[in-house]
Every structure is written in C-alpha cells, then in structure tokens.
Scaffold this motif. Structure first.
Motif, PDB file in Angstrom:
ATOM      1  N   TYR A 277     -28.817  21.742 -24.264  1.00  0.00           N
ATOM      2  CA  TYR A 277     -28.845  22.803 -25.374  1.00  0.00           C
ATOM      3  C   TYR A 277     -28.293  24.076 -25.320  1.00  0.00           C
ATOM      4  O   TYR A 277     -28.326  24.628 -24.007  1.00  0.00           O
ATOM      5  N   PHE A 278     -28.122  24.913 -26.584  1.00  0.00           N
ATOM      6  CA  PHE A 278     -27.762  26.299 -26.297  1.00  0.00           C
ATOM      7  C   PHE A 278     -28.841  26.744 -27.407  1.00  0.00           C
ATOM      8  O   PHE A 278     -29.421  25.929 -28.097  1.00  0.00           O
ATOM      9  N   PHE A 279     -29.075  28.086 -27.339  1.00  0.00           N
ATOM     10  CA  PHE A 279     -30.008  28.604 -28.137  1.00  0.00           C
ATOM     11  C   PHE A 279     -29.364  29.743 -29.070  1.00  0.00           C
ATOM     12  O   PHE A 279     -28.567  30.580 -28.538  1.00  0.00           O
ATOM     13  N   ILE A 280     -29.909  29.653 -30.429  1.00  0.00           N
ATOM     14  CA  ILE A 280     -29.700  30.520 -31.315  1.00  0.00           C
ATOM     15  C   ILE A 280     -30.635  31.420 -31.323  1.00  0.00           C
ATOM     16  O   ILE A 280     -31.799  31.100 -31.780  1.00  0.00           O
TER      17      ILE A 280
ATOM     18  N   ASP B 293     -15.176  12.285 -31.908  1.00  0.00           N
ATOM     19  CA  ASP B 293     -14.604  13.578 -31.065  1.00  0.00           C
ATOM     20  C   ASP B 293     -15.162  13.634 -29.608  1.00  0.00           C
ATOM     21  O   ASP B 293     -14.286  13.887 -28.878  1.00  0.00           O
ATOM     22  N   PHE B 294     -16.379  13.546 -29.463  1.00  0.00           N
ATOM     23  CA  PHE B 294     -17.018  13.804 -28.018  1.00  0.00           C
ATOM     24  C   PHE B 294     -17.335  12.418 -27.312  1.00  0.00           C
ATOM     25  O   PHE B 294     -17.765  11.421 -28.102  1.00  0.00           O
ATOM     26  N   HIS B 295     -16.780  12.204 -26.375  1.00  0.00           N
ATOM     27  CA  HIS B 295     -16.947  10.937 -25.520  1.00  0.00           C
ATOM     28  C   HIS B 295     -18.352  10.743 -25.094  1.00  0.00           C
ATOM     29  O   HIS B 295     -18.751   9.535 -25.524  1.00  0.00           O
ATOM     30  N   PHE B 296     -19.115  11.554 -24.821  1.00  0.00           N
ATOM     31  CA  PHE B 296     -20.622  11.160 -24.767  1.00  0.00           C
ATOM     32  C   PHE B 296     -21.567  11.534 -25.936  1.00  0.00           C
ATOM     33  O   PHE B 296     -21.469  12.605 -26.633  1.00  0.00           O
ATOM     34  N   ASN B 297     -21.859  10.315 -26.415  1.00  0.00           N
ATOM     35  CA  ASN B 297     -22.814  10.535 -27.742  1.00  0.00           C
ATOM     36  C   ASN B 297     -23.751   9.365 -27.911  1.00  0.00           C
ATOM     37  O   ASN B 297     -23.420   8.116 -28.014  1.00  0.00           O
TER      38      ASN B 297
ATOM     39  N   LYS C 237     -23.497  19.297 -27.046  1.00  0.00           N
ATOM     40  CA  LYS C 237     -22.440  18.059 -27.148  1.00  0.00           C
ATOM     41  C   LYS C 237     -21.983  17.650 -25.784  1.00  0.00           C
ATOM     42  O   LYS C 237     -21.085  17.064 -25.671  1.00  0.00           O
ATOM     43  N   THR C 238     -22.612  17.886 -24.587  1.00  0.00           N
ATOM     44  CA  THR C 238     -22.207  17.399 -23.328  1.00  0.00           C
ATOM     45  C   THR C 238     -23.384  16.408 -23.071  1.00  0.00           C
ATOM     46  O   THR C 238     -23.277  15.694 -21.948  1.00  0.00           O
TER      47      THR C 238
ATOM     48  N   GLU D 273     -25.400  15.892 -33.269  1.00  0.00           N
ATOM     49  CA  GLU D 273     -26.016  16.373 -34.571  1.00  0.00           C
ATOM     50  C   GLU D 273     -27.281  17.130 -34.395  1.00  0.00           C
ATOM     51  O   GLU D 273     -27.769  17.917 -35.128  1.00  0.00           O
ATOM     52  N   GLY D 274     -28.005  16.861 -33.317  1.00  0.00           N
ATOM     53  CA  GLY D 274     -29.154  17.294 -33.010  1.00  0.00           C
ATOM     54  C   GLY D 274     -30.227  16.457 -33.678  1.00  0.00           C
ATOM     55  O   GLY D 274     -30.140  15.022 -34.059  1.00  0.00           O
ATOM     56  N   SER D 275     -31.562  17.143 -33.903  1.00  0.00           N
ATOM     57  CA  SER D 275     -32.502  16.304 -34.598  1.00  0.00           C
ATOM     58  C   SER D 275     -32.328  15.586 -35.839  1.00  0.00           C
ATOM     59  O   SER D 275     -31.665  16.525 -36.497  1.00  0.00           O
TER      60      SER D 275
END
Lengths: 290, 290
Positions: free
Chosen positions: B248-251, A176-180, B242-243, A63-65
């Motif tokens: 990160y990716f950047f917008i 949904d994602f294994h790594f969390n 999500k890995t 989800e990010g920060s």
C-alpha cells in the motif's frame, strides 16, 4: 466425523462466468451455486437463511477494497468470514464472432467499471476514441456482446465468459498491470473456519475498528497495541463512517488467530482505549488454480 | 497588486451540470470552464499546458476516496493541489416531463455508480425490481433521460441537471444519508495556494507516503513522527501500490503548512526512516454555498 451428505447452498455475485463464480466453483466444486444480482443481496441471502454461505469480492490488488462489501458488512450485517479466496484476474477484449475480422470497427466497449479501470492504459492507447460504458459485471457485458449483432461492440471480460457466450477473443491479457488478484470473502452466520486446512496454513483475523476520538493520536495508540506484541498487520485501510468527511473506521487484517492469548489481550486493550471492535472472525486463505 | 485581466482556463470532470461543474463554478465564477470526459484527461490537460487548472473529485463522505484521482496523482502526474472545495451532494430522481404522472412505470434507472450507491436503500425499497445501469456521470444520465421518450427511464442526478435538461423531479433528496459532501482538488503545475484566503483559514497539506517495509511496524513509526509533534492528521487512507495484494501507499492530510518547522522536521525524519514522501502541497479549503 463424516461430512453431511447434502449440497450447501452458496450465493455468489453473479451472473455465471463472473470472477466471483470462478472463485466459488474453485473452493466449492460440488455444491449448489446460486447467482445473486448484487453484493447486498448475497449478504442478505445468508442473513435470512436462504443459503448457508455467500461469496463476494472484497478487495482487488489494483482497485483496492470493494466499498459496498466493506460497508455492508460493517453497517448492515452480523456475518463472519469463514474463508478467503484469492484469484488471478486476467482480462481479455471480446467481440461477437460475427466481427472477428474487423478490428477497427469497435463502436463501444462495455464492462464493469473496475475492469475498465484495470485496462485503462490499453484502452486509452489502442481504442482511445471509443466510448466506454459501465456495466453491472464483466459477464453481463459479455452476454450483451453475444446478443448484439447489428453493431460491433466489445466487452472486457474473462476467459470463462468468452467460452460461455461463444465470443471471439480479439486481444488476450489487456490488463495494464501484470500482477492482479482479487480477494473474495466466504460469509456465514457462524463464526467458524472453513473445513479444509490449506497447505502452509496461516490464519488471518479481520477486525473493523472504530476509534474513540481524533484519528492521528488514536490510530497511533491502536497500532502500538499491535506493535509491541509483534502482531503482524497484513492490511490496514480506512473507510468513511458516513457521518461526515474525516470520520473513518479501519479494516485491519492480523496474521493471527483471535483465540491466541496475544490477540485476545490486544482486543481487551483496544476496548479499554475506547475502540469499537467488530470481529469478522478467523479464517484460512485459499488460492484458485490458474 | 491587481489581478491579471484574463480568464483562466479550467478543466473539470464534465459534462456540464456535473457536481464537479458546480464546485468549479462556485470557486471560479468568471473563468473559462472546459469539460473533459475523464479524470485522467483533466489531469493531463494541466500537465500538457492546455489549461492552467483542473478540478476533479477526490473524496466523497459516503463512498470514500475516488481511486482514479488518487492513483493518477500518485503514479502518473507531478501536479499540486492549490485549493480544495467541499460541496454538499443532494440527489434527486428525475424523469422526462412526458412521464411526470406515471410513477409506477419506471423501466430502468441510470446514474453514476457512486450516485446509485448513495441512494441504495431508497432505490432498494422503492424501486427494488428496477434495473440499475451505471453511467459515466449523473449529468450524462439526466441527458439520456431527456432524449428518451419511447420508454420511462429515470436518472439519479442533481438539481442543476434537472434544470439543464428540463426534467421532472419525481422525488427530492433520495440519498440515504443526510450528511453527504464531496471534496474536490484544484490542481496546478505550480505548488502555490489559491489566492483568496478563506475565513477561519486552516491550511492543509497532503502527502502520499510509501513505507519502507512491513506495514504494521512502519506505519506505527510514521505515526509516531507526527504524534509527538502534535501534528493533527485529518485523514489517513491506504491505497494499493499495484505491485501485489498487501502493498500500500498512504494518503495523509495534515492540518499544517509544509513550510512550518515542525512539518519540515517531520518530513526529514520520514525520509530518514526510508519513506518515500510525495507532497501535493499546502492549500486552503473552500465551501460552496448550498
């Protein structure tokens, strides 16, 4: 050199059985854990001296920060980070034991919005027509499920919440994602590192940087200050300054101690460039066991 | 050169009287507005050809980016931005007209989590003990208030929701920060600009960039590519890939057209540096009247 023989009071984002509680208990097994209803209340409890430390979520791998934590630390508090804790997040679908058998009949699914988002695909494909309702925390959603017997509702929450509220785990590991992982900050009024030095200890320093003028050129200059010194940024993220769309401050994590000459020099240059530098201090990273 | 004489079908994040609806009606007053329950459903409606366009929130001046929009556009869709709309956000405290007089008796306050966060200080100082419950949207919270007569609950929502659900505005403009806009993307399968050219038109291009290796050095290189060309970035923001924590990716929003030679050259260099560049296209900015 002996430790003081009293329990520290530690505020955490409650209720009990929240992910923050698990992180708090992991790092401080023998202290006094006091749940607070919101992140600002945790932070204010430290500022006002009601507790010595507070544990709050700051970032999730998916989800990010957590905006409220970042923004409150930037705008409203003068606290420091004394440690960070990483915890693996595993979400399950929980129902009241009364409804352990009838999988089809779920009428509504409750959880924290982040937990619902983390299980978005699972919920979409397996319970696509079921109403999802945001709730203050995963544990509070589990408590609601335990108290609701007249209709079959479900919660997305952790194993500890299933145990505490005596719920049936209808489906394990629905994220949904294994790594969390989620990252938690341990906050204090004092700019000190938490006592125990972890294995393979790598210090980290968090700065909140406000750039002097336009984003593109100034950010390029800021990164140059770190780049030529080979200071490694493990994170850089922008947050709106709340003064208008397009005005940001940046949270940067640097893998170095702020007492190191190279990082001291970098900060001096950043200030000379017109940046506002707010340091949250230097700290170690702890990992909770699975 | 005449416009086609049929209504476009436009998905928007519903329900009616949401802030997204106001933005949609502002830019497309004469088309067919179809509410969808979630941001992914709006995006899928375009991908599957059920509608021509979708309008979804992408960024708020206070809360920052809307993670679900950014992540879904990055991971799950191949859509383009044909326009962006900026709308001023004004929040009010609404109660059922039945309870217009008894200000003290509010038992619970419902709204979208962003709206509750935007009014955090007002609610903390004026209704500090009152339970706040997250709801799917400000308009849905207003609808709930209109349907609840047995206890006095309140919603944080906009003027249009007060009108539509015939509610009493107990307090106007309860948002903590005076300046608050939300930015909406108008999404399409086609990489085209929305037809009408706005006054003082400045084109904007949005890229989603994935860096080849470590964040600090690579991001510095990426910004160098833009900096020496004097390409102005109006936004750069990181989102987790999500890995794993730290990826990160950047917008990035660049104030230029992707057909301009300078921006074309920049993209070629970014690819040569090992970046993955996903373009959401070039578009104009529209502002809804207050």
């Amino acid at each position: 050199m002996s430790e003081k023989n009293w329990e520290k009071r530690i505020a955490y984002l409650g209720p009990e059985a929240s992910f923050t509680y698990l992180a708090t208990k992991g790092l401080f097994p023998h202290d006094w854990h006091i749940p607070y209803k919101s992140i600002p209340e945790c932070i204010e409890a430290v500022s006002e001296g009601k507790v010595e430390l507070a544990v709050v979520p700051v970032e999730n791998a998916l989800e990010g920060s957590v905006p409220l934590t970042i923004d409150y630390l930037y705008h409203e508090s003068e606290l420091f980070v004394t440690a960070e804790v990483m915890s693996k997040i595993q979400q399950h679908l929980l129902v009241n034991k009364k409804f352990a058998e009838n999988k089809e009949a779920i009428e509504e699914i409750y959880s924290h919005p982040h937990a619902l988002a983390q299980c978005h695909k699972y919920l979409y494909y397996n319970h696509g027509g079921v109403r999802q309702t945001s709730y203050s925390s995963t544990a509070a959603a589990a408590e609601l499920v335990s108290q609701t017997e007249d209709r079959c509702i479900a919660a997305v929450a952790n194993f500890s919440a299933a145990e505490k509220y005596n719920l049936h785990i209808l489906e394990h590991n629905i994220h949904d994602f294994h790594f969390n992982h989620t990252r938690f900050f341990v906050l204090s009024k004092q700019n000190i590192k938490h006592g125990l030095v972890p294995l393979q200890a790598q210090t980290k320093t968090t700065f909140m940087l406000t750039l002097p003028t336009d984003v593109s050129g100034a950010l390029h200059q800021v990164l140059s200050v770190f780049a030529w010194r080979k200071l490694n940024l493990s994170k850089i993220e922008s947050r709106p300054l709340k003064t208008g769309l397009g005005n940001y401050f940046f949270i940067t994590d640097i893998l170095a101690d702020e007492e190191e000459p190279m990082l001291k020099g970098a900060v001096e240059e950043l200030i000379a460039l017109g940046c506002k530098v707010k340091s949250l201090g230097t700290y170690y990273t702890y990992v909770t066991p699975e």
